[in-house]
Write an enzyme that holds these catalytic residues in place. Structure first.
Site, PDB file in Angstrom:
ATOM      1  N   ARG A 257       0.841  -1.197   0.000  1.00  0.00           N
ATOM      2  CA  ARG A 257       0.000   0.000   0.000  1.00  0.00           C
ATOM      3  C   ARG A 257       0.876   1.248   0.000  1.00  0.00           C
ATOM      4  O   ARG A 257       1.831   1.339   0.768  1.00  0.00           O
ATOM      5  CB  ARG A 257      -0.929   0.011   1.219  1.00  0.00           C
ATOM      6  CG  ARG A 257      -1.887  -1.174   1.235  1.00  0.00           C
ATOM      7  CD  ARG A 257      -2.852  -1.129   2.393  1.00  0.00           C
ATOM      8  NE  ARG A 257      -3.685  -2.321   2.408  1.00  0.00           N
ATOM      9  CZ  ARG A 257      -4.607  -2.597   3.324  1.00  0.00           C
ATOM     10  NH1 ARG A 257      -4.818  -1.735   4.314  1.00  0.00           N
ATOM     11  NH2 ARG A 257      -5.325  -3.698   3.252  1.00  0.00           N
ATOM     12  N   GLU A 344      -7.031  -0.558  15.363  1.00  0.00           N
ATOM     13  CA  GLU A 344      -7.597  -1.551  14.447  1.00  0.00           C
ATOM     14  C   GLU A 344      -6.567  -2.616  14.082  1.00  0.00           C
ATOM     15  O   GLU A 344      -5.425  -2.301  13.743  1.00  0.00           O
ATOM     16  CB  GLU A 344      -8.086  -0.861  13.161  1.00  0.00           C
ATOM     17  CG  GLU A 344      -8.643  -1.824  12.128  1.00  0.00           C
ATOM     18  CD  GLU A 344      -8.688  -1.232  10.739  1.00  0.00           C
ATOM     19  OE1 GLU A 344      -8.633  -2.001   9.765  1.00  0.00           O
ATOM     20  OE2 GLU A 344      -8.747   0.014  10.611  1.00  0.00           O
ATOM     21  N   SER A 347     -10.585  -5.803  10.024  1.00  0.00           N
ATOM     22  CA  SER A 347     -11.813  -5.177   9.551  1.00  0.00           C
ATOM     23  C   SER A 347     -12.565  -6.218   8.746  1.00  0.00           C
ATOM     24  O   SER A 347     -12.046  -6.737   7.756  1.00  0.00           O
ATOM     25  CB  SER A 347     -11.488  -3.950   8.691  1.00  0.00           C
ATOM     26  OG  SER A 347     -12.648  -3.204   8.416  1.00  0.00           O
ATOM     27  N   ARG A 385       0.707  -5.774  12.666  1.00  0.00           N
ATOM     28  CA  ARG A 385       0.026  -5.190  13.825  1.00  0.00           C
ATOM     29  C   ARG A 385      -0.113  -6.212  14.954  1.00  0.00           C
ATOM     30  O   ARG A 385      -0.135  -5.840  16.126  1.00  0.00           O
ATOM     31  CB  ARG A 385      -1.335  -4.639  13.408  1.00  0.00           C
ATOM     32  CG  ARG A 385      -1.208  -3.454  12.460  1.00  0.00           C
ATOM     33  CD  ARG A 385      -2.504  -2.691  12.289  1.00  0.00           C
ATOM     34  NE  ARG A 385      -2.298  -1.530  11.411  1.00  0.00           N
ATOM     35  CZ  ARG A 385      -3.118  -0.510  11.316  1.00  0.00           C
ATOM     36  NH1 ARG A 385      -4.246  -0.496  12.021  1.00  0.00           N
ATOM     37  NH2 ARG A 385      -2.855   0.511  10.509  1.00  0.00           N
TER      38      ARG A 385
END
Length: 421
Positions: A257, A344, A347, A385
């Site tokens: 990304r 987060e 998702s 993460r």
């Protein structure tokens, strides 16, 4: 992509859905173009019917030897064909305009999605686990454990990292553990392409809206920002049997990304990288089953966090905070004591038939009843993460980090990460 029939039948409901997303009305503009398209289609069909009828008259005139009449009729056919060509061009022009307008509009929120403009409108569903009140940020103590940002900066630039030694082993263990959890939950393991064509990126809504968030190769392909792109497109341009559904896929892949809109955000540590690994979940199902499938998928992601002993909460996103393709989204946020906040880590979204319309992915609901499938996707989990969450929640006062028990079969006996060891 939206259903024009539904917009024609209830334009007010369409605009109300967009308003919940914080957007202005759009049904009128779409319907205007759609009306022009339908007129052009009718004109083209009428021309085709007239051409067929007059062509038959040409044949009849030729059989009787009436060449004058036949020539006159041929002139009429030529004129009608020119008009038909103009009508066909008008249809194409209207369809292109409809596509351009529609591509800019997000999915409509489900009725049970709360109203809200941003993350402040999200609603907590539940919490699991008790997080430690405080701790050091992983960016401060993890370089001694093998997170090498300095060398990555020299080699690749900002938002890259080398995982070295025991941290690299921890990341590999986490990825394999998550993948095994997904397979155990009934997802088919897939090793998909990391490069995709325009049509695939369009099908899952990365294009055209999020072009700037992607990396493109010199031959025009796109590096996947998530395995959702490759996995969901498995069913593109297919008509599946209803008995084949649900289809469930999982993959552990690198993701890429550009983070075009993230300037100044999460510049330290592993939270926001240009390249990271993630275990993705994708489901393809019927409209009737998609809500239950959404709950199932989210529960699968939660089970990974529970097994790792990481405190987290489930958030139902409000209409203004959902992703472009989603009609309903649950975010799982893990507790990070180094930041003193939930962040987060997963998702899980139900996209309804929004992506399926772009991919032309359908199933047979009856002998003459082909319907669009519903697509869902979620993370279970983002490896980088999760590394952060393990480091910060399992850190010890001496700078070491205890490895969660469930990872021990994957770490080759490594029970603790020690500084510079």
């Amino acid at each position: 992509m939206h259903d024009m029939k539904a917009i024609r039948e209830n334009p007010q409901a369409f605009d109300a859905g967009l308003a919940r997303r914080g957007l202005g009305v759009a049904a009128g503009a779409l319907l205007n173009v759609d009306a022009r398209r339908r007129v052009a289609i009718m004109s083209a069909e009428q021309m085709q019917s007239a051409i067929k009828s007059i062509s038959e008259q040409v044949g009849a005139a030729m059989r009787t030897g009436d060449k004058v009449t036949a020539d006159q009729l041929r002139e009429q056919v030529a004129s009608l064909k020119a008009t038909q060509t103009e009508a066909a061009a008008a249809v194409e022009e209207c369809e292109a305009e409809l596509k351009q307008l529609g591509d800019a509009l997000p999915n409509l929120p489900a009725p049970d999605v709360p109203d809200g403009k941003d993350e402040s409108g999200n609603v907590e569903q539940h919490r699991r686990g008790e997080g430690r009140a405080s701790g050091r940020d992983h960016a401060d103590f993890a370089p001694a454990l093998g997170l090498d940002f300095e060398t990555a900066q020299k080699v690749a630039g900002a938002r890259f990292v080398y995982l070295r030694g025991k941290v690299a082993r921890l990341g590999r263990a986490l990825g394999q553990f998550m993948l095994d959890q997904a397979v155990g939950a009934g997802y088919e393991e897939v090793s998909p392409p990391l490069l995709v064509r325009d049509d695939a990126a369009y099908g899952t809504t990365q294009l055209p809206k999020f072009r700037d968030d992607l990396f493109q190769t010199t031959d025009g392909r796109w590096l996947i920002p998530t395995a959702e792109v490759s996995l969901t497109n498995i069913v593109r341009e297919q008509i599946l049997g209803e008995d084949e559904l649900p289809l469930r896929f999982t993959a552990l892949t690198p993701c890429f990304r550009s983070e075009a809109g993230a300037a100044g955000r999460d510049t330290r540590g592993l939270i926001r990288q240009h390249q990271f690994d993630k275990v993705e979940l994708v489901s393809i199902t019927t409209p009737e089953a998609s809500d239950a499938e959404h709950e199932r998928m989210t529960a699968c992601a939660e089970s990974v966090l529970e097994a790792l002993g990481l405190p987290f909460r489930r958030m139902l996103l409000c209409a203004g905070d959902m992703g472009f393709a989603a009609k309903k989204t649950y975010d799982l946020e893990v507790w990070l004591p180094g930041q003193g906040a939930y962040r987060e880590i997963s998702s899980c979204s139900n996209c309804g038939d929004f992506q399926a319309r772009r991919m032309n992915a359908r199933y047979r609901a009856g002998p003459k009843d082909n319907r669009f499938v519903h697509t869902l996707n979620g993370s279970a989990l983002a490896v980088g993460r999760t590394i952060v969450a393990v480091l910060e929640n399992y850190q010890n006062e001496d700078g070491s980090v205890t490895v969660p028990d469930v990872l021990l079969p994957y770490t080759g006996g490594m029970t603790v990460l020690t500084p510079n060891g």
